[in-house]
Design an enzyme around this catalytic site. Structure first.
Site, PDB file in Angstrom:
ATOM      1  N   LYS A 106       0.845  -1.202   0.000  1.00  0.00           N
ATOM      2  CA  LYS A 106       0.000   0.000   0.000  1.00  0.00           C
ATOM      3  C   LYS A 106       0.885   1.258   0.000  1.00  0.00           C
ATOM      4  O   LYS A 106       2.102   1.160   0.127  1.00  0.00           O
ATOM      5  CB  LYS A 106      -0.951  -0.029   1.199  1.00  0.00           C
ATOM      6  CG  LYS A 106      -1.817  -1.288   1.267  1.00  0.00           C
ATOM      7  CD  LYS A 106      -2.902  -1.326   0.184  1.00  0.00           C
ATOM      8  CE  LYS A 106      -3.439  -2.709  -0.070  1.00  0.00           C
ATOM      9  NZ  LYS A 106      -4.543  -3.124   0.753  1.00  0.00           N
TER      10      LYS A 106
HETATM   11  C1  LIG Z   1      -5.544  -4.253   0.984  1.00  0.00           C
HETATM   12  C2  LIG Z   1      -6.988  -3.985   1.004  1.00  0.00           C
HETATM   13  C3  LIG Z   1      -7.788  -4.350   2.086  1.00  0.00           C
HETATM   14  C4  LIG Z   1      -7.311  -5.212   3.218  1.00  0.00           C
HETATM   15  O1  LIG Z   1      -6.270  -4.701   3.931  1.00  0.00           O
HETATM   16  P1  LIG Z   1      -5.314  -5.715   4.761  1.00  0.00           P
HETATM   17  O2  LIG Z   1      -4.457  -4.779   5.527  1.00  0.00           O
HETATM   18  O3  LIG Z   1      -4.565  -6.518   3.759  1.00  0.00           O
HETATM   19  O4  LIG Z   1      -6.191  -6.528   5.629  1.00  0.00           O
HETATM   20  C5  LIG Z   1      -9.127  -3.984   2.067  1.00  0.00           C
HETATM   21  N1  LIG Z   1      -9.648  -3.320   1.030  1.00  0.00           N
HETATM   22  C6  LIG Z   1      -8.923  -2.982  -0.049  1.00  0.00           C
HETATM   23  C7  LIG Z   1      -9.564  -2.234  -1.157  1.00  0.00           C
HETATM   24  C8  LIG Z   1      -7.567  -3.313  -0.102  1.00  0.00           C
HETATM   25  O5  LIG Z   1      -6.860  -2.995  -1.188  1.00  0.00           O
END
Ligand SMILES: *Cc1c(COP(=O)(O)O)cnc(C)c1O
Length: 380
Positions: free
Chosen positions: A185
């Site tokens: 991210k």
């Molecule tokens: C990555 C992501 C999540 C989940 O986040 P995690 O930290 O991996 O649990 C939820 N929604 C979207 C759109 C994502 O890209």
């Protein structure tokens, strides 16, 4: 295998290494002063009177938001069709029913406010939006729709740290903002997340739920600020730790510059492949919103065999990905009627994600563009 250009690369350096070493030397690993500082700085970064509680990941954030808003069996939550499964899973695991809304158009893959409105029934309790690829949704329309219909609004901001709509950060428009700091991210700590809200009640509730429903933390007792604790409701353990919080502080300080680099790479891509036959680029720039440019999705022309493009790119050392496979193709949801979403279904079939990360160079963009042109000549 050795990629020439990989999908994503961390922008870590000595600062992250030092931050982790400091935590280890401090002798305190679980939620403590770095977590408090990370929460405070993240809240200040969002502005608009936001409060923030750090959690163990973005999925935990979604779960806490739904629990704190008391969404459960018998309730419907409108979710995007064009998203990661965590949104649908979190809704289902609190016992509620996900109902999918379509993309706005082939240019704007964010949820269509008109389709959200069409999917509302007398059981609808909340709308869960995703700022896909870090492009803010149409917040004026969505906020006023939720107000008019008395619906809760949850913003999944996993793609969108640093993104803003009309000068205001995403995550500050709805009841709760949910953030992920997973490795790939915009703000990376490995596994981590945040819940943000402007409501004191929701903030308190999510903090209880994050830590067993307990009224004090280990740190409070260590510091002598509390001797014992009460448990005010059944809660979970969705806490972050000091190592992740320390990484989060460094990454937050880097975020604006990293996002600016991402936007430059997106501009370079648009110059290179904007006119390419067989490829359409979604999300034209709009002056009412700033994107965090989390990923760079393209739409292949109908009939182009996507997996052959992926293989051809791979042969030229370029990694690519898909965001996201259609939800109803996964075993867990087969047979469920999640609602008609014709545009999202088509996007799911033809979407391809090209590499994007802050330290990518224009030379890297050139390599990807050349490989894509070659693939399309071969296949298209
Ligand atoms: C990555 C992501 C999540 C989940 O986040 P995690 O930290 O991996 O649990 C939820 N929604 C979207 C759109 C994502 O890209």
């Amino acid at each position: 295998m050795e990629w020439k250009v990989q999908l994503f690369k961390l922008n870590y350096d000595q600062r992250e290494a030092d931050a982790v070493a400091d935590v280890i030397r401090s002798g305190w690993l679980t939620m403590g002063e770095r977590t408090v500082a990370f929460e405070r700085e993240f809240a200040a970064y969002l502005g608009a009177g936001t409060m923030a509680a750090a959690v163990s990941n973005g999925t935990a954030a979604l779960h806490l938001a739904l629990l704190a808003l008391d969404i459960g069996p018998g309730d419907e939550v409108i979710v995007p069709a064009q998203t990661f499964v965590a949104d649908i899973n979190a809704v289902m695991l609190v016992g509620a029913t996900p109902v999918m809304a379509d993309c706005t158009s082939f240019e704007d893959w964010n949820m269509d406010p008109a389709d959200i409105e069409r999917k509302i029934t007398d059981r609808t309790r909340a709308v869960l939006i995703v700022h896909y690829a870090g492009v803010p949704c149409d917040m004026d329309a969505i906020v006023s729709l939720c107000q008019r219909k008395g619906l809760k609004l949850i913003e999944d901001c996993a793609h969108a740290p640093g993104a803003s709509y009309k000068g205001r950060s995403v995550g500050t428009f709805g009841d709760v903002g949910c953030w992920s700091f997973f490795t790939n991210k915009n703000l990376s700590v490995g596994e981590g997340g945040m819940v943000t809200t402007r409501s004191d009640d929701l903030d308190r509730e999510m903090r209880y739920l994050r830590s067993h429903g307990m009224t004090t933390l280990t740190l409070d007792r260590h510091k002598g600020r509390a001797v014992t604790y009460d448990v005010v409701r059944p809660g979970l353990n969705y806490r972050i730790d000091e190592i992740r919080a320390a990484l989060g502080l460094v990454q937050l300080a880097k975020l604006d510059a990293a996002n600016a680099s991402r936007r430059k790479i997106v501009e370079a891509y648009r110059r290179e492949i904007g006119g390419l036959e067989g490829v359409a680029l979604p999300f034209p720039d709009r002056d009412d919103r700033v994107a965090s440019s989390h990923i760079f999705p393209i739409l292949l022309r109908e009939g182009i065999e996507r997996l052959e493009v992926v293989e051809s790119l791979k042969a030229d050392g370029v990694q690519s990905s898909i965001h996201y496979p259609a939800i109803h193709h996964f075993t867990a949801y087969s047979g469920m009627d999640l609602g008609a979403t014709p545009i999202a279904d088509e996007v799911a079939k033809r979407e391809l994600t090209l590499p994007l990360y802050p330290d990518m160079t224009e030379g890297d963009v050139q390599v990807v563009a050349d490989a894509l042109r070659k693939a399309l000549v071969k296949i298209g």
